[in-house]
Design a protein around this motif. Structure first.
Motif, short mmCIF file in Angstrom:
data_model
loop_
_atom_site.label_atom_id
_atom_site.label_comp_id
_atom_site.label_asym_id
_atom_site.label_seq_id
_atom_site.Cartn_x
_atom_site.Cartn_y
_atom_site.Cartn_z
N ASP A 117 112.90 62.64 -27.84
CA ASP A 117 113.36 63.48 -26.73
C ASP A 117 112.95 64.95 -26.87
N GLY A 118 112.18 65.27 -27.93
CA GLY A 118 111.65 66.62 -28.07
C GLY A 118 112.55 67.59 -28.81
N THR A 119 113.72 67.14 -29.25
CA THR A 119 114.65 68.04 -29.93
C THR A 119 114.07 68.59 -31.22
N MET A 120 113.38 67.73 -32.00
CA MET A 120 112.81 68.20 -33.26
C MET A 120 111.73 69.25 -33.02
N ASP A 121 110.96 69.08 -31.95
CA ASP A 121 109.94 70.08 -31.61
C ASP A 121 110.61 71.41 -31.24
N GLU A 122 111.76 71.34 -30.61
CA GLU A 122 112.49 72.57 -30.27
C GLU A 122 112.95 73.28 -31.54
N TYR A 123 113.41 72.50 -32.53
CA TYR A 123 113.78 73.09 -33.82
C TYR A 123 112.56 73.78 -34.44
N ALA A 124 111.42 73.09 -34.40
CA ALA A 124 110.21 73.63 -35.01
C ALA A 124 109.79 74.93 -34.32
N ALA A 125 109.97 75.02 -33.01
CA ALA A 125 109.61 76.24 -32.29
C ALA A 125 110.46 77.41 -32.75
N GLU A 126 111.74 77.16 -33.01
CA GLU A 126 112.63 78.21 -33.52
C GLU A 126 112.22 78.60 -34.94
N PHE A 127 111.88 77.61 -35.74
CA PHE A 127 111.42 77.85 -37.11
C PHE A 127 110.18 78.74 -37.11
N ASN A 128 109.28 78.50 -36.16
CA ASN A 128 108.02 79.25 -36.10
C ASN A 128 108.22 80.72 -35.71
N LYS A 129 109.36 81.06 -35.19
CA LYS A 129 109.64 82.46 -34.90
C LYS A 129 109.77 83.25 -36.20
N ILE A 130 110.13 82.55 -37.27
CA ILE A 130 110.26 83.19 -38.58
C ILE A 130 109.04 82.89 -39.44
N TYR A 131 108.53 81.67 -39.33
CA TYR A 131 107.36 81.24 -40.12
C TYR A 131 106.24 80.85 -39.16
N PRO A 132 105.56 81.83 -38.58
CA PRO A 132 104.55 81.55 -37.54
C PRO A 132 103.29 80.86 -38.04
N LYS A 133 103.04 80.88 -39.34
CA LYS A 133 101.80 80.32 -39.86
C LYS A 133 101.98 78.90 -40.42
N VAL A 134 103.15 78.33 -40.16
CA VAL A 134 103.43 76.96 -40.62
C VAL A 134 103.48 76.03 -39.41
N LYS A 135 102.73 74.95 -39.45
CA LYS A 135 102.78 73.94 -38.38
C LYS A 135 103.58 72.74 -38.90
N VAL A 136 104.60 72.37 -38.14
CA VAL A 136 105.46 71.27 -38.56
C VAL A 136 105.19 70.05 -37.69
N LYS A 137 104.83 68.96 -38.33
CA LYS A 137 104.64 67.68 -37.64
C LYS A 137 105.74 66.72 -38.07
N PHE A 138 106.21 65.91 -37.13
CA PHE A 138 107.29 64.97 -37.42
C PHE A 138 106.80 63.53 -37.29
N GLU A 139 107.29 62.69 -38.19
CA GLU A 139 107.05 61.26 -38.08
C GLU A 139 108.40 60.55 -38.21
N ALA A 140 108.83 59.95 -37.13
CA ALA A 140 110.10 59.22 -37.13
C ALA A 140 109.84 57.75 -37.42
N LEU A 141 110.58 57.21 -38.35
CA LEU A 141 110.37 55.83 -38.78
C LEU A 141 111.60 54.99 -38.46
N THR A 142 111.39 53.91 -37.73
CA THR A 142 112.49 53.03 -37.36
C THR A 142 113.07 52.31 -38.57
N ASN A 143 112.19 51.74 -39.38
CA ASN A 143 112.62 51.04 -40.60
C ASN A 143 112.35 51.95 -41.78
N TYR A 144 113.08 53.05 -41.83
CA TYR A 144 112.77 54.16 -42.74
C TYR A 144 112.71 53.72 -44.20
N GLU A 145 113.75 53.10 -44.68
CA GLU A 145 113.83 52.76 -46.11
C GLU A 145 112.65 51.91 -46.56
#
Length: 437
Positions: free
Chosen positions: A57-85
Motif C-alpha cells: 500500500d506504499g506505507t513503507m515508501d512513505e517511511y523511506a521518504a521521511e528517512f531521506n529528509k535526514i539521510y538524502p544519500k541513502v536509497k532504501v529498497k523493500f522486499e516483503a516476504l509472505t513466507n518470511y521464516e
C-alpha cells in the motif's frame, strides 16, 4: 503485524533450536556503528520485512521518504516476504539476506554474532530501549524491535455492556459467567477460536507469565511441568477448553474465518477473541470499513489477579538487525535507528514503543486506569524452552495441540482434559530429563 507475521513468529519459535549452516558466519564480531554525520552516509540498502501489507500500500515508501529528509544519500529498497521464516532461512546460507532484516526465529541466539552486526552493549542500549536482553549475546546487542506487544482479549465493548458486564472479569470462572451472559442476552457469538486459521490458537501460549505475574515464568516451564496444577499454561488451556465445552464458541470451529472475524467482532456479531495488542489496529480498521464504531473495540487482560492486580506480559515484536556482511553498514544502521526512534511506526500501529521514556499508546489507557502491572519475562531460558518444545514435539508455538484441545472440548475427539494435559506434561518432562535440563 499481520496474520502471516504471527504465524512466522510461531514457526520460528518452534524451530529456534535448529540453527542455520552455510557461509553466513564469516565475519563474527563485526559492529554496525551509529553514524555521526547523515550527509556522509551513502549507499543502497535492502530491507527485508514481513509487512507485505505496508509494502503493497506504499506505507513503507512513505517511511523511506521521511528517512531521506535526514539521510538524502541513502536509497532504501523493500522486499516483503509472505513466507518470511522459510525464505530467509534459505538465504542465510549465503551472505545475501538483505542489509536490514527481521531476525528469524530459526537462528540460535548464540549464533547471532555470526549473522548480525553488533549494535552496542547491553549496558548502553538498555538505558534507552526496552527488550534488549532478547538479542543479547556476551554483553552485546544484535537486534532491536520497533514495537512491543502484549497478549490480551480483543472484545466488543458495546456487546459486553449490552450483556450487563461493565467490569473486567478477575477469574476464569467470572470470565465464563460473562460469556454466558453474552450468549443469553445478545445475538453475538461469545468467543471465537479461529480454529481453522490455526495460528491464533498459538496466542494462548502467551498466557504464560500473566496468571501469576511472574517474570520467571519462562524459566519455570524450562525447569518444570507447564501443565502442573495451577501452572499458567494449564490455567489458560483449561479456560479455552471450558469456553468450547460449554458452548460459548462458534458452532463449527472448522469453518471459522480469520479475515471475516475482524468485521464480525467490529459489528458485534462476535464478542471476544484472545489475540494481542498487534491486532487492535486491524480490528479498528475493520470497524471503519464495516461502518461500525472503532471505539467499540476494547482490550482486556487475562482474567487473573495477583495481590488484587491484573498483570500483562510485554515483549518485543520481530527484532530488526543489520546483516554482518552488509557493504553499507552505516546506512543500514541509520535506517534501523531511525525506524526505531523517529518513524512513528509504533504509534501508527497503536503499539508499545521500544523507547523506555515513551508513554503507553492511548488504546491502553484503560490498563493505566485499572493499574495493570506490565512485566517483561526473563528470556534467559527461552532457547532452552524452545529446544524442549521441538524435541518433545508438543508444539506450544504451533496450533496442533490446541486444535486437538478444542476437538476434545467439542466432542470431536474422545478423551478427558485431565488426561490430555497429563500426556503433554509427561512428554515435556521426559524430554527435559533426556536433555539433562
Amino acid at each position: 503485524m499481520n496474520r502471516r507475521h504471527i504465524l512466522a513468529l510461531a514457526v520460528g519459535s518452534a524451530l529456534l533450536a535448529v540453527g542455520c549452516t552455510g557461509t553466513g558466519g564469516t565475519s563474527k564480531g563485526a559492529a554496525a556503528e551509529a553514524p555521526d554525520d547523515p550527509a556522509k552516509v551513502t549507499g543502497t540498502i535492502k530491507v527485508l520485512t514481513v509487512r507485505t501489507d505496508l509494502v503493497q500500500d506504499g506505507t513503507m515508501d512513505e517511511y523511506a521518504a521521511e528517512f531521506n529528509k535526514i539521510y538524502p544519500k541513502v536509497k532504501v529498497k523493500f522486499e516483503a516476504l509472505t513466507n518470511y521464516e522459510a525464505e530467509v532461512k534459505i538465504r542465510m546460507n549465503t551472505e545475501n539476506y538483505g542489509d536490514v532484516l527481521m531476525i528469524p526465529g530459526v537462528i540460535k541466539k548464540s549464533d547471532y554474532p555470526k549473522f548480525f552486526a553488533s549494535l552496542g552493549t547491553v549496558a548502553e542500549r538498555g538505558e534507552k530501549y526496552r527488550f534488549t536482553d532478547y538479542t543479547a549475546v556476551d554483553g552485546k546487542v544484535y537486534g532491536q524491535t520497533a514495537d512491543g506487544v502484549m497478549p490480551g482479549f480483543l472484545y466488543n465493548k458495546r456487546v459486553w455492556q449490552e450483556a450487563g458486564v461493565t467490569d473486567w472479569p478477575t477469574t476464569p470462572d467470572e470470565f465464563l459467567a460473562d460469556l454466558k451472559a453474552i450468549k443469553s442476552r445478545t445475538d453475538a457469538i461469545p468467543y471465537y477460536t479461529n480454529f481453522a486459521a490455526g495460528w491464533p490458537l498459538t496466542s494462548w501460549t502467551f498466557v504464560n507469565g500473566t496468571v501469576h505475574c511472574d517474570p520467571r515464568a519462562t524459566t519455570k516451564i524450562a525447569e518444570g511441568n507447564p501443565w502442573a496444577a495451577g501452572a499458567d499454561l494449564r490455567v489458560g488451556d483449561t479456560l479455552l477448553y471450558d469456553i468450547v465445552h460449554e458452548g460459548l464458541a462458534e458452532k463449527d470451529p472448522t469453518t471459522s474465518n480469520w479475515e471475516a472475524s475482524k468485521g464480525q467482532l467490529a459489528k458485534g456479531q462476535i464478542a471476544t477473541q484472545w489475540l494481542g495488542t498487534w491486532a487492535i489496529i486491524q480490528f479498528r480498521d475493520a470497524a471503519k470499513k464495516a461502518g461500525a464504531d472503532p471505539d467499540d473495540i476494547g482490550f482486556m487482560p487475562f482474567p487473573a489477579q495477583t495481590g488484587g492486580t491484573f498483570c500483562a506480559t510485554v515483549g518485543p515484536d520481530y527484532n530488526q538487525a543489520v546483516n554482518v556482511h552488509s557493504k553499507h553498514k552505516a546506512a543500514a544502521r541509520a535506517w534501523l535507528d531511525w525506524f526505531t526512534e523517529k518513524s512513528g511506526y509504533a504509534d501508527d500501529n497503536l503499539a508499545i514503543s521500544p523507547l523506555k521514556d515513551a508513554p503507553m499508546p492511548t488504546v491502553l489507557k484503560p490498563y493505566e486506569e485499572q493499574g495493570v502491572k506490565l512485566i517483561e519475562l526473563d528470556d534467559s531460558k527461552g532457547a532452552e524452552v524452545k529446544a524442549i518444545d521441538t524435541e518433545s514435539e508438543v508444539g506450544i508455538n504451533t496450533p496442533d495441540y490446541r486444535q486437538e484441545l478444542v476437538d476434545l472440548a467439542r466432542g470431536a475427539k474422545k478423551g478427558s482434559l485431565d488426561d490430555y494435559l497429563k500426556s503433554l506434561g509427561q512428554k515435556w518432562t521426559e524430554t527435559q530429563k533426556n536433555m539433562g535440563s
